[in-house]
Design an enzyme around this catalytic site. Sequence first.
Site, mmCIF file in Angstrom:
data_model
loop_
_atom_site.group_PDB
_atom_site.id
_atom_site.type_symbol
_atom_site.label_atom_id
_atom_site.label_comp_id
_atom_site.label_asym_id
_atom_site.label_seq_id
_atom_site.Cartn_x
_atom_site.Cartn_y
_atom_site.Cartn_z
ATOM 1 N N THR A 142 117.891 48.114 -53.224
ATOM 2 C CA THR A 142 116.868 48.705 -54.094
ATOM 3 C C THR A 142 117.395 49.979 -54.734
ATOM 4 O O THR A 142 118.030 50.797 -54.054
ATOM 5 C CB THR A 142 115.556 49.055 -53.350
ATOM 6 N N ASP A 144 115.503 52.201 -55.586
ATOM 7 C CA ASP A 144 114.573 53.259 -55.149
ATOM 8 C C ASP A 144 115.013 53.933 -53.848
ATOM 9 O O ASP A 144 114.483 54.992 -53.498
ATOM 10 C CB ASP A 144 113.174 52.675 -54.937
ATOM 11 N N ARG A 188 108.612 53.693 -57.183
ATOM 12 C CA ARG A 188 107.232 53.214 -56.968
ATOM 13 C C ARG A 188 106.518 54.035 -55.893
ATOM 14 O O ARG A 188 105.471 54.607 -56.129
ATOM 15 C CB ARG A 188 107.327 51.736 -56.559
ATOM 16 N N ARG A 284 107.411 66.269 -75.337
ATOM 17 C CA ARG A 284 107.876 64.905 -75.624
ATOM 18 C C ARG A 284 108.139 64.161 -74.320
ATOM 19 O O ARG A 284 108.518 64.775 -73.318
ATOM 20 C CB ARG A 284 109.158 64.934 -76.459
ATOM 21 N N HIS A 290 113.984 50.259 -67.314
ATOM 22 C CA HIS A 290 114.984 49.352 -66.738
ATOM 23 C C HIS A 290 116.424 49.724 -67.056
ATOM 24 O O HIS A 290 117.350 49.106 -66.513
ATOM 25 C CB HIS A 290 114.678 47.913 -67.164
ATOM 26 N N GLN A 292 117.769 52.090 -65.869
ATOM 27 C CA GLN A 292 118.262 52.551 -64.559
ATOM 28 C C GLN A 292 118.775 51.416 -63.688
ATOM 29 O O GLN A 292 119.429 51.637 -62.688
ATOM 30 C CB GLN A 292 117.134 53.266 -63.797
ATOM 31 N N ARG A 293 118.394 50.195 -64.019
ATOM 32 C CA ARG A 293 118.803 49.055 -63.188
ATOM 33 C C ARG A 293 119.936 48.252 -63.803
ATOM 34 O O ARG A 293 120.460 47.337 -63.173
ATOM 35 C CB ARG A 293 117.606 48.126 -62.981
HETATM 36 O O1 F6P Z 1 111.593 48.264 -56.731
HETATM 37 C C1 F6P Z 1 112.420 48.824 -57.661
HETATM 38 C C2 F6P Z 1 111.735 49.070 -58.947
HETATM 39 O O2 F6P Z 1 112.750 49.586 -59.718
HETATM 40 C C3 F6P Z 1 110.504 50.003 -58.926
HETATM 41 O O3 F6P Z 1 110.828 51.351 -58.975
HETATM 42 C C4 F6P Z 1 109.736 49.550 -60.134
HETATM 43 O O4 F6P Z 1 108.369 49.849 -60.021
HETATM 44 C C5 F6P Z 1 109.983 48.104 -60.132
HETATM 45 O O5 F6P Z 1 111.258 47.900 -59.587
HETATM 46 C C6 F6P Z 1 109.851 47.488 -61.496
HETATM 47 O O6 F6P Z 1 110.231 46.165 -61.439
HETATM 48 P P1 F6P Z 1 109.937 45.085 -62.563
HETATM 49 O O7 F6P Z 1 109.776 45.804 -63.853
HETATM 50 O O8 F6P Z 1 111.117 44.187 -62.525
HETATM 51 O O9 F6P Z 1 108.685 44.383 -62.157
#
Ligand code: F6P
Length: 370
Positions: A142, A144, A188, A284, A290, A292-293
Amino acid sequence: MTHKILVATGGGDCPGLNAVIRGLVKRAHLDDEDWKIYGCIESFNGILKDDIEIVELTEEMVSGLHVKGGTIIKTTNKGGPFHFPVRQPDGSWVIEDRSRLMKERLEQLGIEAIVNIGGDGSQRISLQLAEMGLNVVGVPKTIDNDLSSTDFTFGFQTAVQIATEAFDKLVTTAESHNRVFIMEVMGRDAGWIALHTALAGGAEVCIIPEIPYDPRIIAQKIETRYKNGMGFCNIVIAEGAKKADGKVTGSAPTAAGDPHIKLGGVGDVLRHELLDCGVEHDIRVTVLGHLQRGGTPVAYDRILATQFGVKAFELVKEHLYGNLVVYRNNDISYVPIEEAVRSPHLVQPDKDFLVHAAKGVGICFGDEES
Ligand code: F6P
């Protein structure tokens, strides 16, 4: 005899998933026994669908994969063995428990173990599968960093790096325009990304889910800063941030089988609250979302993920099922999955030195103490 392992990636994607898969497959192919590793497409849904979707993961397929973001075997945060959505002829959805079917299919395919790479929700599924008698090893994932029992999950450092680089860019534009910038990051339940980014980026304000905020205190911090001649202010806020009423900002899930509220928009909520508090400076908001992922994992995450992949294979080989691979005290080990999902790894405002250090350099958390 050939041993067979099924690997799945579940939940939101995360930089380093492919590096885990590569580590596991490479280690298996170097073993003195014969192993076949299969990838289950789109988490466990691949083995639950009417037409099974699993793919053999060869050494050639994983070559160079440590650098690649995402997951080559796809992922989802919808469905799964206990809540599989099935479309009805009238277009509606019915949620089915397909866990028995999954067990039968694994037996038919001669798969003796599962490696489930995923976060909190995925590891709860691992636990339920283990309770049904399946041989499961979990790998924590994760961005997070909210899984307990492991000091870090892979993907977190990459997310922090991306957020810090974005924050640095906002600082220069805030400075040039004398603006207040609010940057919303993921997180989250846990504010780890926001907290690390605030320290790395030198934020003035950091708002996390673990510390309820009061917009009046943030407004005061902004005004003091402007009065002191620092004509700009940078705020980082986690998407799960809330005031004392505990309400988060987001929208209801729209897809069948998705249990999660879609967080997002708290940065904008804060902007309006600050305006209501009388802040007259230009405010602002930037939502990183996303970004970040995505993309390639930083070196730290590649290394951690590779170690997790190797260890996951070794737990299967030693029949140490029902365990989650973890990183603790600078070592790779394992704990019962049950222990890992008992409670999340949240920021402890009174105990974590990170919070202490942040306050020590003047970062405001929007609480009374700041
Ligand atoms: O669990 C990781 C996470 O990045 C959370 O911080 C975020 O709320 C969630 O995934 C969002 O996931 P998705 O947009 O894929 O539903």
